[in-house]
Design a protein around this motif. Structure first.
Motif, PDB file in Angstrom:
ATOM      1  N   LEU A   1      53.783  23.187  93.606  1.00 56.91           N
ATOM      2  CA  LEU A   1      54.730  22.079  93.669  1.00 56.91           C
ATOM      3  C   LEU A   1      53.975  20.762  93.727  1.00 56.91           C
ATOM      4  CD1 LEU A   1      57.054  23.426  96.511  1.00 56.91           C
ATOM      5  CD2 LEU A   1      57.353  23.764  94.050  1.00 56.91           C
ATOM      6  N   VAL A   2      54.607  19.707  93.235  1.00 55.36           N
ATOM      7  CA  VAL A   2      54.069  18.363  93.406  1.00 55.36           C
ATOM      8  C   VAL A   2      55.177  17.470  93.956  1.00 55.36           C
ATOM      9  CG1 VAL A   2      52.248  18.483  91.673  1.00 55.36           C
ATOM     10  CG2 VAL A   2      54.547  17.795  90.984  1.00 55.36           C
ATOM     11  N   VAL A   3      54.801  16.654  94.926  1.00 52.80           N
ATOM     12  CA  VAL A   3      55.716  15.678  95.515  1.00 52.80           C
ATOM     13  C   VAL A   3      55.224  14.295  95.088  1.00 52.80           C
ATOM     14  CG1 VAL A   3      56.746  14.765  97.617  1.00 52.80           C
ATOM     15  CG2 VAL A   3      56.122  17.193  97.477  1.00 52.80           C
ATOM     16  N   ILE A   4      56.101  13.507  94.460  1.00 52.19           N
ATOM     17  CA  ILE A   4      55.702  12.221  93.893  1.00 52.19           C
ATOM     18  C   ILE A   4      56.306  11.088  94.711  1.00 52.19           C
ATOM     19  CG2 ILE A   4      55.702  10.785  91.827  1.00 52.19           C
ATOM     20  CD1 ILE A   4      56.043  13.313  90.161  1.00 52.19           C
ATOM     21  N   ASP A   5      55.440  10.295  95.322  1.00 52.94           N
ATOM     22  CA  ASP A   5      55.849   9.098  96.051  1.00 52.94           C
ATOM     23  C   ASP A   5      55.210   7.885  95.386  1.00 52.94           C
ATOM     24  OD1 ASP A   5      57.594   9.698  98.307  1.00 52.94           O
ATOM     25  OD2 ASP A   5      55.927  10.926  99.036  1.00 52.94           O
ATOM     26  N   PHE A   6      55.930   6.783  95.371  1.00 54.63           N
ATOM     27  CA  PHE A   6      55.406   5.596  94.703  1.00 54.63           C
ATOM     28  C   PHE A   6      56.196   4.373  95.138  1.00 54.63           C
ATOM     29  CE2 PHE A   6      58.829   7.322  92.214  1.00 54.63           C
ATOM     30  CZ  PHE A   6      59.556   6.216  91.792  1.00 54.63           C
ATOM     31  N   SER A   7      55.629   3.221  94.883  1.00 54.61           N
ATOM     32  CA  SER A   7      56.362   1.959  94.975  1.00 54.61           C
ATOM     33  C   SER A   7      56.474   1.398  93.568  1.00 54.61           C
ATOM     34  CB  SER A   7      55.629   0.975  95.885  1.00 54.61           C
ATOM     35  OG  SER A   7      54.330   0.675  95.370  1.00 54.61           O
TER      36      SER A   7
ATOM     37  N   SER B   1      57.401  15.166  79.713  1.00 59.16           N
ATOM     38  CA  SER B   1      56.644  16.306  79.235  1.00 59.16           C
ATOM     39  C   SER B   1      57.224  16.756  77.903  1.00 59.16           C
ATOM     40  CB  SER B   1      56.722  17.452  80.239  1.00 59.16           C
ATOM     41  OG  SER B   1      56.216  18.650  79.686  1.00 59.16           O
ATOM     42  N   PRO B   2      56.368  17.175  76.961  1.00 62.12           N
ATOM     43  CA  PRO B   2      56.884  17.695  75.680  1.00 62.12           C
ATOM     44  C   PRO B   2      57.781  18.907  75.860  1.00 62.12           C
ATOM     45  CG  PRO B   2      54.531  17.221  75.523  1.00 62.12           C
ATOM     46  CD  PRO B   2      54.902  17.119  76.974  1.00 62.12           C
ATOM     47  N   GLY B   3      57.741  19.514  77.040  1.00 65.64           N
ATOM     48  CA  GLY B   3      58.593  20.670  77.292  1.00 65.64           C
ATOM     49  C   GLY B   3      60.049  20.336  77.499  1.00 65.64           C
ATOM     50  N   GLY B   4      60.410  19.048  77.461  1.00 57.52           N
ATOM     51  CA  GLY B   4      61.811  18.666  77.555  1.00 57.52           C
ATOM     52  C   GLY B   4      62.155  17.796  78.741  1.00 57.52           C
ATOM     53  N   LEU B   5      61.154  17.368  79.497  1.00 59.64           N
ATOM     54  CA  LEU B   5      61.411  16.532  80.658  1.00 59.64           C
ATOM     55  C   LEU B   5      61.230  15.058  80.313  1.00 59.64           C
ATOM     56  CD1 LEU B   5      61.825  16.194  83.767  1.00 59.64           C
ATOM     57  CD2 LEU B   5      59.332  16.287  83.958  1.00 59.64           C
ATOM     58  N   ASP B   6      62.220  14.231  80.648  1.00 55.50           N
ATOM     59  CA  ASP B   6      62.124  12.772  80.574  1.00 55.50           C
ATOM     60  C   ASP B   6      62.949  12.231  81.730  1.00 55.50           C
ATOM     61  OD1 ASP B   6      61.788  10.115  79.914  1.00 55.50           O
ATOM     62  OD2 ASP B   6      63.298  10.141  78.318  1.00 55.50           O
TER      63      ASP B   6
ATOM     64  N   GLU C   1      62.600   8.803  91.406  1.00 52.10           N
ATOM     65  CA  GLU C   1      62.867   8.192  92.694  1.00 52.10           C
ATOM     66  C   GLU C   1      61.800   8.682  93.655  1.00 52.10           C
ATOM     67  OE1 GLU C   1      66.787   9.093  93.951  1.00 52.10           O
ATOM     68  OE2 GLU C   1      67.764   8.155  92.212  1.00 52.10           O
ATOM     69  N   PRO C   2      61.356   7.845  94.589  1.00 52.96           N
ATOM     70  CA  PRO C   2      60.302   8.273  95.515  1.00 52.96           C
ATOM     71  C   PRO C   2      60.680   9.536  96.269  1.00 52.96           C
ATOM     72  CG  PRO C   2      60.644   5.899  95.671  1.00 52.96           C
ATOM     73  CD  PRO C   2      61.750   6.435  94.814  1.00 52.96           C
ATOM     74  N   GLY C   3      59.701  10.439  96.421  1.00 56.02           N
ATOM     75  CA  GLY C   3      59.901  11.661  97.180  1.00 56.02           C
ATOM     76  C   GLY C   3      60.397  12.848  96.376  1.00 56.02           C
ATOM     77  N   MET C   4      60.543  12.701  95.075  1.00 57.71           N
ATOM     78  CA  MET C   4      61.015  13.822  94.264  1.00 57.71           C
ATOM     79  C   MET C   4      59.960  14.913  94.178  1.00 57.71           C
ATOM     80  SD  MET C   4      63.143  11.938  91.177  1.00 57.71           S
ATOM     81  CE  MET C   4      63.928  13.451  90.648  1.00 57.71           C
ATOM     82  N   THR C   5      60.421  16.164  94.140  1.00 55.45           N
ATOM     83  CA  THR C   5      59.543  17.328  94.092  1.00 55.45           C
ATOM     84  C   THR C   5      59.776  18.091  92.798  1.00 55.45           C
ATOM     85  OG1 THR C   5      59.631  17.527  96.501  1.00 55.45           O
ATOM     86  CG2 THR C   5      58.849  19.445  95.277  1.00 55.45           C
ATOM     87  N   PHE C   6      58.676  18.516  92.172  1.00 53.92           N
ATOM     88  CA  PHE C   6      58.769  19.244  90.912  1.00 53.92           C
ATOM     89  C   PHE C   6      57.916  20.505  90.972  1.00 53.92           C
ATOM     90  CE2 PHE C   6      59.792  14.913  89.862  1.00 53.92           C
ATOM     91  CZ  PHE C   6      60.818  15.028  88.937  1.00 53.92           C
ATOM     92  N   CYS C   7      58.277  21.458  90.138  1.00 55.01           N
ATOM     93  CA  CYS C   7      57.550  22.724  90.044  1.00 55.01           C
ATOM     94  C   CYS C   7      56.493  22.639  88.944  1.00 55.01           C
ATOM     95  CB  CYS C   7      58.521  23.855  89.723  1.00 55.01           C
ATOM     96  SG  CYS C   7      57.713  25.454  89.486  1.00 55.01           S
ATOM     97  N   ALA C   8      55.304  23.181  89.249  1.00 54.33           N
ATOM     98  CA  ALA C   8      54.245  23.258  88.250  1.00 54.33           C
ATOM     99  C   ALA C   8      53.670  24.669  88.172  1.00 54.33           C
ATOM    100  CB  ALA C   8      53.143  22.257  88.587  1.00 54.33           C
ATOM    101  N   LYS C   9      54.346  25.597  88.770  1.00 59.13           N
ATOM    102  CA  LYS C   9      53.860  26.981  88.812  1.00 59.13           C
ATOM    103  C   LYS C   9      54.281  27.724  87.551  1.00 59.13           C
ATOM    104  CE  LYS C   9      54.174  31.170  91.639  1.00 59.13           C
ATOM    105  NZ  LYS C   9      54.813  31.789  92.833  1.00 59.13           N
TER     106      LYS C   9
ATOM    107  N   LEU D   1      56.168  20.849  84.412  1.00 56.99           N
ATOM    108  CA  LEU D   1      55.133  19.825  84.449  1.00 56.99           C
ATOM    109  C   LEU D   1      53.880  20.193  83.661  1.00 56.99           C
ATOM    110  CD1 LEU D   1      55.261  18.280  88.018  1.00 56.99           C
ATOM    111  CD2 LEU D   1      56.444  17.653  85.934  1.00 56.99           C
ATOM    112  N   THR D   2      53.960  21.183  82.814  1.00 54.49           N
ATOM    113  CA  THR D   2      52.848  21.470  81.932  1.00 54.49           C
ATOM    114  C   THR D   2      52.656  20.305  80.969  1.00 54.49           C
ATOM    115  OG1 THR D   2      53.275  23.836  82.053  1.00 54.49           O
ATOM    116  CG2 THR D   2      51.967  23.060  80.196  1.00 54.49           C
ATOM    117  N   ASP D   3      51.444  19.774  80.910  1.00 55.23           N
ATOM    118  CA  ASP D   3      51.135  18.649  80.024  1.00 55.23           C
ATOM    119  C   ASP D   3      52.071  17.464  80.304  1.00 55.23           C
ATOM    120  OD1 ASP D   3      49.742  17.308  78.052  1.00 55.23           O
ATOM    121  OD2 ASP D   3      51.040  18.004  76.431  1.00 55.23           O
TER     122      ASP D   3
END
Length: 258
Positions: free
Chosen positions: A174-180, A187-192, A196-204, A222-224
Motif C-alpha cells: 500500500l502507499v499513503v499519499i500526503d501533500f500540500s 497510470s496507463p492501467g486506467g487510473l487518472d 486529496e491528502p491522505g489517500m491510500t492506494f494498492c500497489a500489490k 499503481l503499476t507504472d
C-alpha cells in the motif's frame, strides 16, 4: 509574418495600457503574453519551437523566472477553458507575481490539477496528461524517479508557481499519499485521479484483498504510476509512505479511492 506582427502589436498594446511602466513587468508577462498571442493569431509557427521545448522539458522551473517560454502557461489556461485574451488587462493590472497569477485564473483547481501532469504528454493516461497549444512541439518532461519502500517515506518539495513530475516505483503493498498543494495521479492501467491528502492506494500484484474476501477489492493500479504536484502560489510538499496490507477479520486496512 502574421505571428511576428501580432507579437509586436501586443507589445504596443502593453505600452499603450501601462506606458513606460510596462518595462517593469516580469518577463513571463512582458514577453510571455506576446509569445502566446502571436502564435495564437498565426495558428502556431516554428518561431516558438525553442520556447515550447524549454517549457515542456522544465516543469520544475518557476513561472516567475520564465520569459518567452511562459507560452505554455497561457496555452494551459486556454486548454482548460480560460480565454487568455479576456484576462490580459487583468494580468497587466496585477502587474507582477501573485496578483497577476491570480488575475489570470491560474489559482483555480482545474488549472493546478493538470498543470504539471500535462507536460508528460501521455494521452494514453488521460486528457490531463497532455499539453496543447499553438506551435507546440513533440517535447515532453522527464519525470523524476521516486522510490517508495515498505515502512519508509519518500519525500519531495517543490517551489511556488512550478510543478513536480514524478514516476513512482513501489516496493510495498500500500502507499499513503500526503501533500500540500494540488496533485494528480495517473497510470496507463486506467487510473487518472485528482488527489486529496491522505489517500491510500494498492500497489500489490494481484490486488489488496484479504484471504477472507472481506473489504475493498483493489487491483494493482499503481503499476507504472506518475504523479504531478504543484502548490500554485505556495511551495508544495509530498510524502508517500509504503505500508504492508494488514488483514483483520472484517476488512483490510485500505481505503477505496472510488
Amino acid at each position: 509574418l502574421r505571428g511576428i506582427l501580432a507579437h509586436e502589436l501586443m507589445h504596443c498594446l502593453q505600452f499603450q495600457y501601462l506606458g513606460v511602466a510596462a518595462y517593469e513587468m516580469p518577463d513571463w508577462i512582458l514577453e510571455g503574453v506576446p509569445a502566446w498571442a502571436g502564435e495564437d493569431v498565426a495558428g502556431g509557427t516554428s518561431v516558438s519551437t525553442d520556447w515550447w521545448t524549454k517549457y515542456l522539458t522544465t516543469p520544475e522551473r518557476s513561472l516567475y523566472s520564465r520569459s518567452y517560454d511562459a507560452i505554455g502557461f497561457y496555452a494551459h489556461l486556454d486548454e482548460i477553458g480560460i480565454d487568455p485574451w479576456q484576462r490580459f488587462t487583468a494580468i497587466y493590472d496585477g502587474f507582477s507575481f501573485e496578483p497577476a497569477f491570480e488575475a489570470a485564473g491560474a489559482s483555480s483547481g482545474s488549472f493546478l490539477d493538470s498543470w504539471p501532469s500535462s507536460t508528460l504528454r501521455r494521452t494514453d493516461i488521460g486528457r490531463s496528461w497532455d499539453a496543447t497549444g499553438p506551435g507546440i512541439t513533440i517535447d515532453r518532461a522527464t519525470p523524476k524517479p521516486l522510490h517508495v519502500r515498505e515502512g519508509a517515506a519518500a519525500t519531495a518539495t517543490m517551489g511556488k508557481v512550478s510543478g513536480g513530475l514524478y514516476q513512482l516505483s513501489i516496493d510495498a503493498d500500500l502507499v499513503v499519499i500526503d501533500f500540500s498543494g494540488s496533485a494528480r495521479l495517473g497510470s496507463p492501467g486506467g487510473l487518472d485521479q485528482v488527489l486529496e491528502p491522505g489517500m491510500t492506494f494498492c500497489a500489490k500484484p494481484g490486488g489488496c484483498t484479504c484471504p477472507s474476501g472481506a473489504g475493498s477489492q483493489l487491483s494493482d493500479i499503481l503499476t507504472d504510476a506518475f504523479l504531478g504536484l504543484t502548490g500554485g502560489t505556495q511551495p508544495a510538499q509530498l510524502t508517500i509512505t509504503g505500508a504492508p496490507l494488514v488483514c483483520t477479520e472484517e476488512v483490510p486496512e485500505v481505503v477505496d479511492p472510488c
